[in-house]
Write an enzyme that holds these catalytic residues in place. Structure first.
Site, short mmCIF file in Angstrom:
data_model
loop_
_atom_site.label_atom_id
_atom_site.label_comp_id
_atom_site.label_asym_id
_atom_site.label_seq_id
_atom_site.Cartn_x
_atom_site.Cartn_y
_atom_site.Cartn_z
N SER A 157 0.83 -1.20 0.00
CA SER A 157 0.00 0.00 0.00
C SER A 157 0.86 1.25 0.00
O SER A 157 1.97 1.25 0.56
CB SER A 157 -0.90 0.01 1.24
OG SER A 157 -1.52 1.26 1.42
N TYR A 163 -2.55 -0.32 9.90
CA TYR A 163 -2.70 -0.87 8.54
C TYR A 163 -1.39 -0.75 7.77
O TYR A 163 -0.90 -1.72 7.18
CB TYR A 163 -3.83 -0.14 7.81
CG TYR A 163 -3.92 -0.48 6.34
CD1 TYR A 163 -4.33 -1.75 5.93
CD2 TYR A 163 -3.62 0.46 5.37
CE1 TYR A 163 -4.42 -2.06 4.58
CE2 TYR A 163 -3.71 0.15 4.02
CZ TYR A 163 -4.11 -1.12 3.63
OH TYR A 163 -4.19 -1.42 2.29
#
Length: 335
Positions: free
Chosen positions: A127, A152
């Protein structure tokens, strides 16, 4: 080829599976269909895949090691694309354990299954959030990513480290893709474009964080999937130019690569909203709010490495991509 796609009922996974099947690959979809967002959307994506020749499906979680091992043993994938994960930056502030279960324990199960079943290439979702507090723009894969600002992001950074370990120890070719703000038809309801569209059509105000001044490298779903396929088809080997005295985070003496996959054209959020208003034919009432914890002000992908190695060339402007999303949304929800 036989390709296992985790997160096959998800936004990127369903579109990728569709493209792989269209070119003649066999695809085993693997997804737990959890309720992080409305499972009916996941069911609808899956309903489009089920009738297609070459598609089969297993409903299970990444952290279910027995189910994972059985899927690999039965299907015998030649390549694996791991797109399943607990997604979302803000939710990781509320429920961090979900990210450890899916993104750490689950990814460990993927790596072990690939190792013991002779998989020829593992491509996995990282990501853009790994860049965290890095303010050097554009974000390049050679940059340090040691300062994540959400759980995350930390789990995605951990995935890259775990993948490198398996590439080094066991010769498993791995490629990590740092996705930059993917949007388009069949997208995730927890993301800005979906939320904004629903609220504007309902006549409700939209929450605009950082007063709309942050920028995002919005990347259209078809461009993302094209990049994933190009990467999947290019199995990495050891980088002959890798220098252990000046190591690059993006390559290795092992068969390991990390790439940014983005549009390479950041857009201010206020401009993105303007385009959406034009497509919907109505104006938004905006609640201008400060930057949220865990968010970063800007993202901007340097995609030189991916272009050099695969010929990746994103081509969809936001005006086209947002219009396609709005057309899909109106049809799907009859709005």
């Amino acid at each position: 080829m036989r390709i296992l796609v985790t997160g096959a009922a998800g936004f990127i996974g369903s579109k990728l599976s569709e493209r792989l099947l269209a070119r003649g690959d066999q695809v085993l979809g693997y997804d737990n269909l959890n309720d992080y967002y409305d499972p009916r959307l996941k069911d609808a994506r899956l309903a489009r895949l089920n009738p297609l020749d070459g598609f089969s499906f297993v409903r299970a979680s990444l952290e279910d090691r027995a189910a994972m091992d059985a899927a690999f043993s039965d299907f015998k994938p030649e390549r694996v694309v791991n797109l399943a994960a607990q997604a979302g930056v803000r939710y990781s502030l509320e429920n961090p354990h979900a990210y450890v279960d899916s993104n750490i324990v689950g990814f460990m199960n993927i790596l072990e299954a690939c190792r013991h079943n002779g998989v020829g290439h593992l491509v996995y979702a990282s990501s853009s959030s790994v860049y965290g507090n890095n303010r050097k723009l554009p974000f390049a894969v050679e940059d340090s990513v040691d300062h994540p600002v959400s759980m995350y992001a930390a789990t995605k950074k951990a995935n890259e480290l775990m993948a490198h370990t398996y590439s080094h120890l066991f010769g498993l070719p791995t490629t990590g893709l740092r996705f930059f703000t993917v949007y388009g038809p069949w997208g995730r309801p927890d993301m800005a474009l979906f939320l904004f569209t629903r609220r504007i059509l309902a006549g409700e105000p939209i929450d605009v964080f950082n007063h709309g001044h942050h920028t995002r490298d919005f990347t259209y779903i078809d461009d993302i999937v094209e990049g994933v396929i190009r990467t999947l088809d290019r199995v990495p080997g050891p980088d002959p130019d890798y220098d252990p005295l000046a190591p690059s985070p993006a390559t290795s003496s092992a068969p390991y690569r990390v790439y940014n996959i983005g549009n390479n054209r950041p857009v201010e959020l206020l401009r993105y909203i303007e385009v959406l208003e034009d497509c919907l034919g109505r104006k938004a009432e905006k609640n201008l709010l400060p930057l949220q914890p865990g968010d970063v002000p800007d993202t901007y992908a340097d995609v030189v490495a991916l272009q050099r190695d695969t010929g990746y060339s994103p081509s969809t402007p936001i005006e086209t991509g947002v219009a396609r999303f709005v057309a899909w949304y109106r049809e799907f929800y009859r709005a």
